[in-house]
Design an enzyme around this catalytic site. Sequence first.
Site, PDB file in Angstrom:
ATOM      1  N   CYS A 189       0.936  -1.254  -0.089  1.00  0.00           N
ATOM      2  CA  CYS A 189      -0.044   0.048  -0.089  1.00  0.00           C
ATOM      3  C   CYS A 189       0.857   1.283  -0.010  1.00  0.00           C
ATOM      4  O   CYS A 189       1.943   1.102   0.082  1.00  0.00           O
ATOM      5  CB  CYS A 189      -0.911  -0.050   1.191  1.00  0.00           C
ATOM      6  SG  CYS A 189      -2.037  -1.347   1.251  1.00  0.00           S
ATOM      7  N   ARG A 206       1.445   1.750  -5.954  1.00  0.00           N
ATOM      8  CA  ARG A 206       1.715   0.783  -4.829  1.00  0.00           C
ATOM      9  C   ARG A 206       0.216   0.230  -4.427  1.00  0.00           C
ATOM     10  O   ARG A 206       0.232  -0.860  -3.574  1.00  0.00           O
ATOM     11  CB  ARG A 206       2.193   1.604  -3.796  1.00  0.00           C
ATOM     12  CG  ARG A 206       3.635   2.093  -3.973  1.00  0.00           C
ATOM     13  CD  ARG A 206       4.028   2.695  -2.572  1.00  0.00           C
ATOM     14  NE  ARG A 206       4.399   1.658  -1.752  1.00  0.00           N
ATOM     15  CZ  ARG A 206       5.491   0.830  -1.412  1.00  0.00           C
ATOM     16  NH1 ARG A 206       6.749   0.959  -2.440  1.00  0.00           N
ATOM     17  NH2 ARG A 206       5.576  -0.059  -0.476  1.00  0.00           N
ATOM     18  N   TRP A 212      -3.734  -1.703  -1.424  1.00  0.00           N
ATOM     19  CA  TRP A 212      -3.769  -2.805  -2.319  1.00  0.00           C
ATOM     20  C   TRP A 212      -4.118  -3.982  -1.399  1.00  0.00           C
ATOM     21  O   TRP A 212      -3.620  -4.097  -0.341  1.00  0.00           O
ATOM     22  CB  TRP A 212      -2.544  -3.086  -3.072  1.00  0.00           C
ATOM     23  CG  TRP A 212      -2.427  -4.380  -3.871  1.00  0.00           C
ATOM     24  CD1 TRP A 212      -2.791  -4.074  -5.331  1.00  0.00           C
ATOM     25  CD2 TRP A 212      -2.165  -5.462  -3.663  1.00  0.00           C
ATOM     26  NE1 TRP A 212      -2.502  -5.251  -5.950  1.00  0.00           N
ATOM     27  CE2 TRP A 212      -2.304  -5.997  -4.834  1.00  0.00           C
ATOM     28  CE3 TRP A 212      -1.947  -6.204  -2.557  1.00  0.00           C
ATOM     29  CZ2 TRP A 212      -1.895  -7.521  -4.878  1.00  0.00           C
ATOM     30  CZ3 TRP A 212      -1.609  -7.637  -2.634  1.00  0.00           C
ATOM     31  CH2 TRP A 212      -1.784  -8.259  -3.759  1.00  0.00           C
ATOM     32  N   ASN A 229       1.204  -0.057   6.108  1.00  0.00           N
ATOM     33  CA  ASN A 229       1.496  -0.981   4.938  1.00  0.00           C
ATOM     34  C   ASN A 229       1.930  -2.312   5.723  1.00  0.00           C
ATOM     35  O   ASN A 229       2.955  -2.120   6.566  1.00  0.00           O
ATOM     36  CB  ASN A 229       2.294  -0.084   4.163  1.00  0.00           C
ATOM     37  CG  ASN A 229       3.049  -1.043   2.907  1.00  0.00           C
ATOM     38  OD1 ASN A 229       2.367  -2.059   2.414  1.00  0.00           O
ATOM     39  ND2 ASN A 229       4.144  -0.765   2.374  1.00  0.00           N
ATOM     40  N   GLY A 230       1.785  -3.367   5.009  1.00  0.00           N
ATOM     41  CA  GLY A 230       2.469  -4.447   5.581  1.00  0.00           C
ATOM     42  C   GLY A 230       1.254  -5.454   6.146  1.00  0.00           C
ATOM     43  O   GLY A 230       0.121  -5.369   5.745  1.00  0.00           O
ATOM     44  N   GLU A 274       9.994 -13.647 -19.652  1.00  0.00           N
ATOM     45  CA  GLU A 274       9.644 -12.140 -19.261  1.00  0.00           C
ATOM     46  C   GLU A 274       8.626 -11.537 -20.396  1.00  0.00           C
ATOM     47  O   GLU A 274       7.796 -10.768 -19.888  1.00  0.00           O
ATOM     48  CB  GLU A 274      11.110 -11.220 -19.254  1.00  0.00           C
ATOM     49  CG  GLU A 274      10.839  -9.706 -19.170  1.00  0.00           C
ATOM     50  CD  GLU A 274      10.116  -9.505 -17.799  1.00  0.00           C
ATOM     51  OE1 GLU A 274       9.610  -8.039 -17.615  1.00  0.00           O
ATOM     52  OE2 GLU A 274       9.952 -10.255 -16.863  1.00  0.00           O
ATOM     53  N   LYS A 293       5.031  -9.874 -18.906  1.00  0.00           N
ATOM     54  CA  LYS A 293       4.751  -8.805 -19.351  1.00  0.00           C
ATOM     55  C   LYS A 293       3.313  -8.766 -20.073  1.00  0.00           C
ATOM     56  O   LYS A 293       2.351  -7.946 -19.824  1.00  0.00           O
ATOM     57  CB  LYS A 293       5.669  -7.935 -20.362  1.00  0.00           C
ATOM     58  CG  LYS A 293       5.827  -6.574 -20.186  1.00  0.00           C
ATOM     59  CD  LYS A 293       5.933  -6.073 -18.672  1.00  0.00           C
ATOM     60  CE  LYS A 293       7.399  -6.946 -17.997  1.00  0.00           C
ATOM     61  NZ  LYS A 293       7.443  -6.655 -16.536  1.00  0.00           N
ATOM     62  N   GLU A 321       0.523  -9.666 -17.628  1.00  0.00           N
ATOM     63  CA  GLU A 321       0.275  -8.744 -16.750  1.00  0.00           C
ATOM     64  C   GLU A 321      -0.547  -7.369 -16.941  1.00  0.00           C
ATOM     65  O   GLU A 321      -1.399  -6.899 -16.370  1.00  0.00           O
ATOM     66  CB  GLU A 321       1.869  -7.956 -16.342  1.00  0.00           C
ATOM     67  CG  GLU A 321       2.725  -8.915 -15.173  1.00  0.00           C
ATOM     68  CD  GLU A 321       3.889  -8.064 -14.803  1.00  0.00           C
ATOM     69  OE1 GLU A 321       4.325  -8.041 -13.643  1.00  0.00           O
ATOM     70  OE2 GLU A 321       4.584  -7.463 -15.661  1.00  0.00           O
ATOM     71  N   HIS A 352       7.393 -31.709 -25.080  1.00  0.00           N
ATOM     72  CA  HIS A 352       7.096 -32.611 -23.862  1.00  0.00           C
ATOM     73  C   HIS A 352       5.834 -31.905 -23.027  1.00  0.00           C
ATOM     74  O   HIS A 352       5.750 -31.844 -21.962  1.00  0.00           O
ATOM     75  CB  HIS A 352       8.473 -32.418 -22.898  1.00  0.00           C
ATOM     76  CG  HIS A 352       9.629 -32.968 -23.563  1.00  0.00           C
ATOM     77  ND1 HIS A 352      10.038 -34.201 -23.661  1.00  0.00           N
ATOM     78  CD2 HIS A 352      10.740 -32.317 -23.934  1.00  0.00           C
ATOM     79  CE1 HIS A 352      11.037 -34.323 -24.377  1.00  0.00           C
ATOM     80  NE2 HIS A 352      11.692 -33.402 -24.554  1.00  0.00           N
ATOM     81  N   LYS A 393       3.105  -2.355  -7.293  1.00  0.00           N
ATOM     82  CA  LYS A 393       4.462  -2.480  -7.930  1.00  0.00           C
ATOM     83  C   LYS A 393       5.849  -2.888  -7.061  1.00  0.00           C
ATOM     84  O   LYS A 393       6.425  -3.890  -7.478  1.00  0.00           O
ATOM     85  CB  LYS A 393       4.883  -0.916  -8.064  1.00  0.00           C
ATOM     86  CG  LYS A 393       6.089  -0.458  -8.415  1.00  0.00           C
ATOM     87  CD  LYS A 393       6.219  -0.834  -9.970  1.00  0.00           C
ATOM     88  CE  LYS A 393       7.681  -0.517 -10.509  1.00  0.00           C
ATOM     89  NZ  LYS A 393       7.877  -1.095 -11.893  1.00  0.00           N
TER      90      LYS A 393
END
Length: 603
Positions: free
Chosen positions: A2, A27, A74, A100-101, A477, A481, A484, A500, A598
């Site tokens: 957050c 955030r 968040w 936050n946490g 990556e 992306k 996301e 496979h 983020k």
Amino acid sequence: MCGIIARVGEGGAVDELLTGLKNLEYRGYDSAGVAIPNGKSIDIRKQEGSVDDLVSAIDGNEPVGNIGIGHTRWSTHGPPTDENAHPHTDCTGSVAVVHNGIIDNHDELRDRLIAEGHEFTSETDTEVVPHLIERHLANGDGPEAAFRSAVDELDGSYALVATVEGGDALYATRNGSPLVLGIDGDRHYLASDVPAFLEFTDDVVYLEDHDVVVLNGDGYTIFDSEGRRLDRPVETVEWSPEDAEKGSYDHFMFKEINEQPVALGQTLSDRFTGDGDVDLGIDPDRYVDVDHVHFVACGTSYHAGLQGTHILTRAGVPASTYRASEFVATPPPLNEDSLVVGVTQSGETADTLEALRVATRRGAKTIAVTNAPGSTAVRETDESIFIRAGPEIGVAATKTFSSQVATLIMFAELITRSMTGSGIEDFEEIVDSLRSLPDAVQRILDTSRAERIARFYAGSEAQFFIGRGGAYPIALEGALKFKEITYEHAEGFAAGELKHGPLALVNADTPVFAVILGPGDEKTIGNVREVQARGAPVIVVAPEGADDALAVADEVLTVPDSHPIVASVLANVQLQLVSYHVAELLSRSIDKPRNLAKSVTVE
């Protein structure tokens, strides 16, 4: 995960708090709120939705006061609702807290407080904190003592800021979650991250775990957990306010993709010595006896770590990359000859920090590779290497990944020399390509066909990304992306693994992005033919001179000819552009993709 902003000083608080919340929305963006003491009570405004929703709700009826706290959330405990939005208060509304946490023992504390008669209105873990402060105030403690006593009862990770009705002070602390102090004459700020207040000041104090800060109109005082005064250094952040603004771009992500030539120039600047050595600000002699390099990271940084392992292994140096959470769950054998490298853009990624702590406890040497001076990772490791990419606001990492990979290429040379006595065999050629990298990226940005390809393939059933060797982390990556920011199904595979299992998913509506950068070209081309035989269209990402690879493609995204290791950065830029343009066509929330934040500061 957050965003916290707090402010004390001359002038009204609300405008600066709202500006800070906008700057921190990367955030968290499920809900937002502010609390401003007005001399009679604490005026709380909060609601579900974006910061813009909060701004609209209070427009024309703004809270008045020169001290306040703000928060953008968040969700972790409880869904995004008005009730779960921060700030949270006690039963009387005389204490307000932002957090936050995660407070691990919140269930136990809540049950005890309810038994004592406290009434809760949210599902969050945070709400126990103002009730604890309320209880200690009722027992006769002053505001600072009540805040300290409440914090002493908490287990978990947290950055906390509280204000108490009738006072003119803020009380703050941190444990495992970031909190930084900003200083601007007679105004002072607290925030989860520097961009929150960067347009007001660039003078900062990086707080450490268990620091307790008291902010009021006279300034600030920092204490340790025992109440002893501390003197933390004031540092000047080198970022400019413009670095954290969108400017003329529609999205931060597109701005940051286009900033990569500058970011890479900063990453590479002054890193090569006249005698051909690499200078990353660490002492190479510390690593002469290292027998294995372990990278630990999460998400995009994990893919950068994979690239680091590829380069070191290619040079004959034993190396491995671990997802940080799995490293914590099952650490490899470690001793004083082990080197653990934490790759973390923010320097605050909870799983990566815990992996580094495990390494330290087992006697290993540790290095942080980060974009954030003053972060927890920097303070808790033996040495640090800064990627110098500048602030990145978009949730999906772009320029930081490119700068991480460029940094790890240089790190691989330094550590190879330390461990073996000689450098990477073709490092001179790699250096030539690195020096040309900013211009090569700019050329891609000026000429890419990614937008055309995005228009053609947007809305496909799924997207697959394949690569071999150093192209494999880029495939991973590229897929990350894509998923996301488009919310579409995308998967990355080692090219040789297609047969496979994953080949069963391939059909005419599953475009395959094949990253082909040199080594193993002929085998990856064979894999391309396998998927084409199942009807899948293939977009090849390859150097301009890779005629064999380009010849088998249905579509091509070329990169300037470069050393294969450096070409991985260029290939990734093309895939970033594809993801961005597909997301734009699908009208996705590009800078703030759903369910993501983020900086992941909880495990």
